[in-house]
Design an enzyme around this catalytic site. Structure first.
Site, PDB file in Angstrom:
ATOM      1  N   CYS A   1      -5.333  13.109  13.391  1.00  0.00           N
ATOM      2  CA  CYS A   1      -5.161  11.699  13.045  1.00  0.00           C
ATOM      3  C   CYS A   1      -5.146  10.902  14.337  1.00  0.00           C
ATOM      4  CB  CYS A   1      -3.852  11.529  12.296  1.00  0.00           C
ATOM      5  SG  CYS A   1      -3.428   9.825  11.983  1.00  0.00           S
TER       6      CYS A   1
ATOM      7  N   LYS B   1       0.841  -1.216   0.000  1.00  0.00           N
ATOM      8  CA  LYS B   1       0.000   0.000   0.000  1.00  0.00           C
ATOM      9  C   LYS B   1       0.869   1.257   0.000  1.00  0.00           C
ATOM     10  CE  LYS B   1      -1.665   1.553   4.090  1.00  0.00           C
ATOM     11  NZ  LYS B   1      -1.345   2.941   4.474  1.00  0.00           N
ATOM     12  N   ASN B   2       1.854   1.297   0.888  1.00  0.00           N
ATOM     13  CA  ASN B   2       2.611   2.535   1.048  1.00  0.00           C
ATOM     14  C   ASN B   2       3.622   2.784  -0.069  1.00  0.00           C
ATOM     15  OD1 ASN B   2       1.107   3.116   3.240  1.00  0.00           O
ATOM     16  ND2 ASN B   2       2.676   2.580   4.762  1.00  0.00           N
TER      17      ASN B   2
ATOM     18  N   VAL C   1       2.575  18.451   8.326  1.00  0.00           N
ATOM     19  CA  VAL C   1       3.246  18.326   7.025  1.00  0.00           C
ATOM     20  C   VAL C   1       4.204  19.501   6.811  1.00  0.00           C
ATOM     21  CG1 VAL C   1       1.475  16.894   5.932  1.00  0.00           C
ATOM     22  CG2 VAL C   1       1.255  19.387   5.842  1.00  0.00           C
TER      23      VAL C   1
ATOM     24  N   GLN D   1       7.339  19.752   7.096  1.00  0.00           N
ATOM     25  CA  GLN D   1       8.591  19.457   6.384  1.00  0.00           C
ATOM     26  C   GLN D   1       8.382  19.396   4.869  1.00  0.00           C
ATOM     27  OE1 GLN D   1      11.601  19.316   8.156  1.00  0.00           O
ATOM     28  NE2 GLN D   1      10.151  20.037   9.706  1.00  0.00           N
TER      29      GLN D   1
ATOM     30  N   ARG E   1      -8.647  -0.474   4.697  1.00  0.00           N
ATOM     31  CA  ARG E   1      -7.814   0.560   4.064  1.00  0.00           C
ATOM     32  C   ARG E   1      -6.474  -0.026   3.642  1.00  0.00           C
ATOM     33  NH1 ARG E   1      -7.226   5.975   7.259  1.00  0.00           N
ATOM     34  NH2 ARG E   1      -5.986   6.282   5.392  1.00  0.00           N
TER      35      ARG E   1
ATOM     36  N   ARG F   1       0.951  14.368  13.261  1.00  0.00           N
ATOM     37  CA  ARG F   1       1.336  14.203  11.862  1.00  0.00           C
ATOM     38  C   ARG F   1       1.244  15.492  11.028  1.00  0.00           C
ATOM     39  NH1 ARG F   1      -1.054   8.590   9.741  1.00  0.00           N
ATOM     40  NH2 ARG F   1       0.726   8.764   8.350  1.00  0.00           N
TER      41      ARG F   1
ATOM     42  N   ASP G   1       4.793   0.520  11.890  1.00  0.00           N
ATOM     43  CA  ASP G   1       3.608  -0.132  11.325  1.00  0.00           C
ATOM     44  C   ASP G   1       3.489  -1.603  11.727  1.00  0.00           C
ATOM     45  OD1 ASP G   1       2.931   2.235  10.171  1.00  0.00           O
ATOM     46  OD2 ASP G   1       3.589   1.707   8.150  1.00  0.00           O
TER      47      ASP G   1
ATOM     48  N   ILE H   1       8.003   6.727  16.904  1.00  0.00           N
ATOM     49  CA  ILE H   1       7.641   7.502  15.708  1.00  0.00           C
ATOM     50  C   ILE H   1       6.369   8.325  15.919  1.00  0.00           C
ATOM     51  CG2 ILE H   1       7.150   7.378  13.210  1.00  0.00           C
ATOM     52  CD1 ILE H   1       9.974   6.460  13.910  1.00  0.00           C
TER      53      ILE H   1
HETATM   54  N1  EPU Z   1       6.515  14.626  10.814  1.00  0.00           N
HETATM   55  C1  EPU Z   1       6.524  15.983  11.116  1.00  0.00           C
HETATM   56  N2  EPU Z   1       6.450  16.866  10.086  1.00  0.00           N
HETATM   57  C2  EPU Z   1       6.335  16.474   8.776  1.00  0.00           C
HETATM   58  C3  EPU Z   1       6.335  15.087   8.476  1.00  0.00           C
HETATM   59  C4  EPU Z   1       6.425  14.185   9.529  1.00  0.00           C
HETATM   60  O1  EPU Z   1       6.589  16.368  12.281  1.00  0.00           O
HETATM   61  O2  EPU Z   1       6.261  17.352   7.896  1.00  0.00           O
HETATM   62  C5  EPU Z   1       6.623  13.644  11.924  1.00  0.00           C
HETATM   63  C6  EPU Z   1       5.361  12.800  12.082  1.00  0.00           C
HETATM   64  O3  EPU Z   1       4.395  13.448  12.872  1.00  0.00           O
HETATM   65  C7  EPU Z   1       5.902  11.533  12.707  1.00  0.00           C
HETATM   66  C8  EPU Z   1       7.287  11.398  12.051  1.00  0.00           C
HETATM   67  O4  EPU Z   1       7.611  12.692  11.570  1.00  0.00           O
HETATM   68  O5  EPU Z   1       6.048  11.693  14.075  1.00  0.00           O
HETATM   69  C9  EPU Z   1       7.366  10.413  10.903  1.00  0.00           C
HETATM   70  O6  EPU Z   1       6.263  10.598  10.044  1.00  0.00           O
HETATM   71  P1  EPU Z   1       6.316  10.294   8.482  1.00  0.00           P
HETATM   72  O7  EPU Z   1       6.183  11.565   7.731  1.00  0.00           O
HETATM   73  O8  EPU Z   1       7.485   9.427   8.165  1.00  0.00           O
HETATM   74  O9  EPU Z   1       4.977   9.448   8.289  1.00  0.00           O
HETATM   75  P2  EPU Z   1       4.077   9.480   7.003  1.00  0.00           P
HETATM   76  O10 EPU Z   1       4.917   9.691   5.816  1.00  0.00           O
HETATM   77  O11 EPU Z   1       2.909  10.371   7.224  1.00  0.00           O
HETATM   78  C10 EPU Z   1       4.286   6.950   6.407  1.00  0.00           C
HETATM   79  C11 EPU Z   1       3.349   5.786   6.237  1.00  0.00           C
HETATM   80  C12 EPU Z   1       2.790   5.387   7.592  1.00  0.00           C
HETATM   81  C13 EPU Z   1       3.979   5.014   8.494  1.00  0.00           C
HETATM   82  C14 EPU Z   1       4.968   6.171   8.577  1.00  0.00           C
HETATM   83  C15 EPU Z   1       6.219   5.845   9.375  1.00  0.00           C
HETATM   84  C16 EPU Z   1       2.493   6.139   3.995  1.00  0.00           C
HETATM   85  C17 EPU Z   1       1.358   6.496   3.121  1.00  0.00           C
HETATM   86  N3  EPU Z   1       2.276   6.179   5.323  1.00  0.00           N
HETATM   87  O12 EPU Z   1       3.518   7.996   6.988  1.00  0.00           O
HETATM   88  O13 EPU Z   1       1.970   4.254   7.386  1.00  0.00           O
HETATM   89  O14 EPU Z   1       3.513   4.694   9.778  1.00  0.00           O
HETATM   90  O15 EPU Z   1       5.367   6.571   7.256  1.00  0.00           O
HETATM   91  O16 EPU Z   1       6.871   4.757   8.823  1.00  0.00           O
HETATM   92  O17 EPU Z   1       3.569   5.792   3.532  1.00  0.00           O
HETATM   93  C18 EPU Z   1       0.277   2.702   7.882  1.00  0.00           C
HETATM   94  O18 EPU Z   1       0.487   2.170   6.788  1.00  0.00           O
HETATM   95  O19 EPU Z   1      -0.431   2.170   8.790  1.00  0.00           O
HETATM   96  C19 EPU Z   1       0.878   4.002   8.166  1.00  0.00           C
HETATM   97  C20 EPU Z   1       0.416   4.818   9.119  1.00  0.00           C
END
Ligand code: EPU
Length: 420
Positions: free
Chosen positions: A116, A22-23, A123, A125, A396, A121, A304, A326
């Site tokens: 969430c 999925k990811n 965005v 960055q 999902r 979470r 995950d 995380i």
């Molecule tokens: N973070 C920030 N600012 C940002 C981006 C991230 O503070 O701009 C923080 C987040 O809040 C978190 C950490 O950085 O504490 C890592 O988050 P990341 O951005 O890596 O997570 P994501 O990209 O939103 C993806 C997967 C998630 C998985 C995480 C961590 C996808 C679509 N989703 O999320 O998958 O848990 O990476 O590996 O790729 C799942 O499949 O169940 C799922 C939640």
């Protein structure tokens, strides 16, 4: 709302075919926005999040055909550069259209994902990186409104490792002018899978799989075909099910080379594991050993898989200390596991799980995707009947989970809304 009814106690035996990740599939679908040519994808899992992404792309004008696990996409005629709140609120990964839209069309309007269940979470960055590439970004009425004539290559170091952040910036950089360097980049296999597709489309990306990705921008990209990598989390979930319920299964179409930390921990828990290039055989004929772990970015143990390995630990011999590094709120399965007799204490990011000889079936409620999977594992290992409610979370991210588990001998059935 559909529910799963599980009667625990059956050992699992047989073969399961692992679905595409999925990811990996979600960012790859969004990458179709980067070209007017056709993108053909194989091994795309049939999941609710995939359907949501195709709807999101569809309302922007992307044509798609989805049959079995193949998807063809054409973004030749994009008519809208907006991702509406109604879709983004149901799937945070919608933010992945921001980079592609902005870099190809010079404009994007993407709703900010709201709260969430598993953490804040933000965005920030993604936004910081795009600004470093010259984008003008404002938050207006709940939307990220981004504009840029043509993005310019930049050196970007994210404050933390972010998976979708790395993907968004990598997709933005492929059509930028000049070289972009992403420092502190995520190293997840799903990033490499996306980079491989982008390179097949004519992008010039190096270093993916490492924490420094270098992207030399090109003027345009062309069509390509790609097979999505296997889902390491789905595979790991089935292995945890065998660890907790006992039995012996073979996973086909798996990618064990992406699962090092997961396989190590499961071996520590007592599973016998053997791997080929695309299969994994595992067996478990005794009570698991308690196995503590800390979640971290790849190649560490994935967040995950935290809930699923915790479920295994609830029936293990001994006490396991688990640290979630995380997400700040990813222990919502703990209360529900407790209703099945699990003994778990939480202190901040740390969970201490003292294994009990057996769980007892109960009615429990899924709260997010991986929490749902942990409740299914607990139900398979428990004595008596477990009903897992709100399994739309499970749908999902797991393709036909109950069918796959039934095929290896689990007593599990879906009660559909009418029957439920
Ligand atoms: N973070 C920030 N600012 C940002 C981006 C991230 O503070 O701009 C923080 C987040 O809040 C978190 C950490 O950085 O504490 C890592 O988050 P990341 O951005 O890596 O997570 P994501 O990209 O939103 C993806 C997967 C998630 C998985 C995480 C961590 C996808 C679509 N989703 O999320 O998958 O848990 O990476 O590996 O790729 C799942 O499949 O169940 C799922 C939640």
């Amino acid at each position: 709302m559909d529910k799963l009814l599980i009667t625990g106690g059956n050992r699992l035996k047989g073969e399961i075919t692992v679905s595409g990740a999925k990811n990996a599939a979600l960012p790859i679908l969004c990458a179709s926005l980067l070209t007017a040519d056709t993108i053909t994808l194989d091994n795309v899992p049939n999941l609710k999040d995939i359907g949501t992404t195709l709807r999101l792309l569809g309302q922007m004008g992307v044509q798609s055909e989805h049959s079995n696990n193949t998807v063809q996409l054409s973004a030749a005629q994009v008519s809208s550069l907006e991702a509406p709140y109604e879709l983004v609120k149901t799937m945070r990964a919608s933010i992945l259209v921001l980079g592609p839209l902005l870099t190809r069309f010079g404009e994007a309007r993407v709703s900010l994902p709201g709260g969430c269940a598993i953490g804040q979470r933000p965005v920030d960055q993604h936004i910081k990186g795009l600004e470093a590439m010259g984008a003008d970004i404002k938050i207006e009425h709940g939307f990220v409104v981004a504009k840029a004539k043509r993005l310019k290559g930049a050196s970007i170091r994210t404050d933390m490792v972010t998976v979708t952040g790395t993907e968004n910036l990598m997709m933005a950089a492929v059509l930028a002018e000049g070289r972009t360097t992403l420092e502190n980049a995520a190293r997840e296999p799903e990033i490499s899978d996306l980079a491989e597709l982008l390179n097949k489309m004519g992008a010039r990306i190096q270093g993916h799989g490492g924490d420094r990705i270098i992207i030399d921008g090109v003027d345009s990209l062309h069509g390509a075909s790609h097979r999505v990598i296997a889902d390491r989390i789905e595979a790991g979930t089935f292995l945890c099910a065998v660890g907790a319920a006992g039995g012996e299964i073979v996973l086909r179409n798996a990618a064990p080379e992406t699962m090092g930390a997961i396989l190590d921990k499961l071996q520590e828990a007592g599973l016998a594991i053997e791997c080929g290039s695309d299969w994994i055989r595992c067996s478990m004929h005794k009570r698991p050993r308690a196995t503590g772990f800390r979640t971290s970015e790849y190649p560490g143990f994935p967040t995950d898989m935290q809930a699923q390995l915790m479920a295994l630990n609830t029936v293990a011999d001994g006490t396991a200390v688990i640290v979630e590094n995380i997400f700040e709120n990813r222990y919502m399965h703990v209360q529900e596991l407790g209703r099945m007799g699990a003994s778990i204490d939480i202190d901040g990011h740390t969970a201490v799980v003292t294994g009990v000889p057996q769980l007892s079936g109960a009615t429990v409620m899924a709260t997010d995707l991986r929490a749902s999977a942990s409740l299914v594992i607990a139900g398979l290992a428990a004595y008596g009947d477990t009903t897992v409610e709100r399994i739309y979370h499970l749908d999902r991210g797991y393709e036909r989970m109950e069918e796959k588990l039934r095929s290896v001998g689990a007593n599990i059935q879906r009660l559909t809304r009418e029957a439920a």
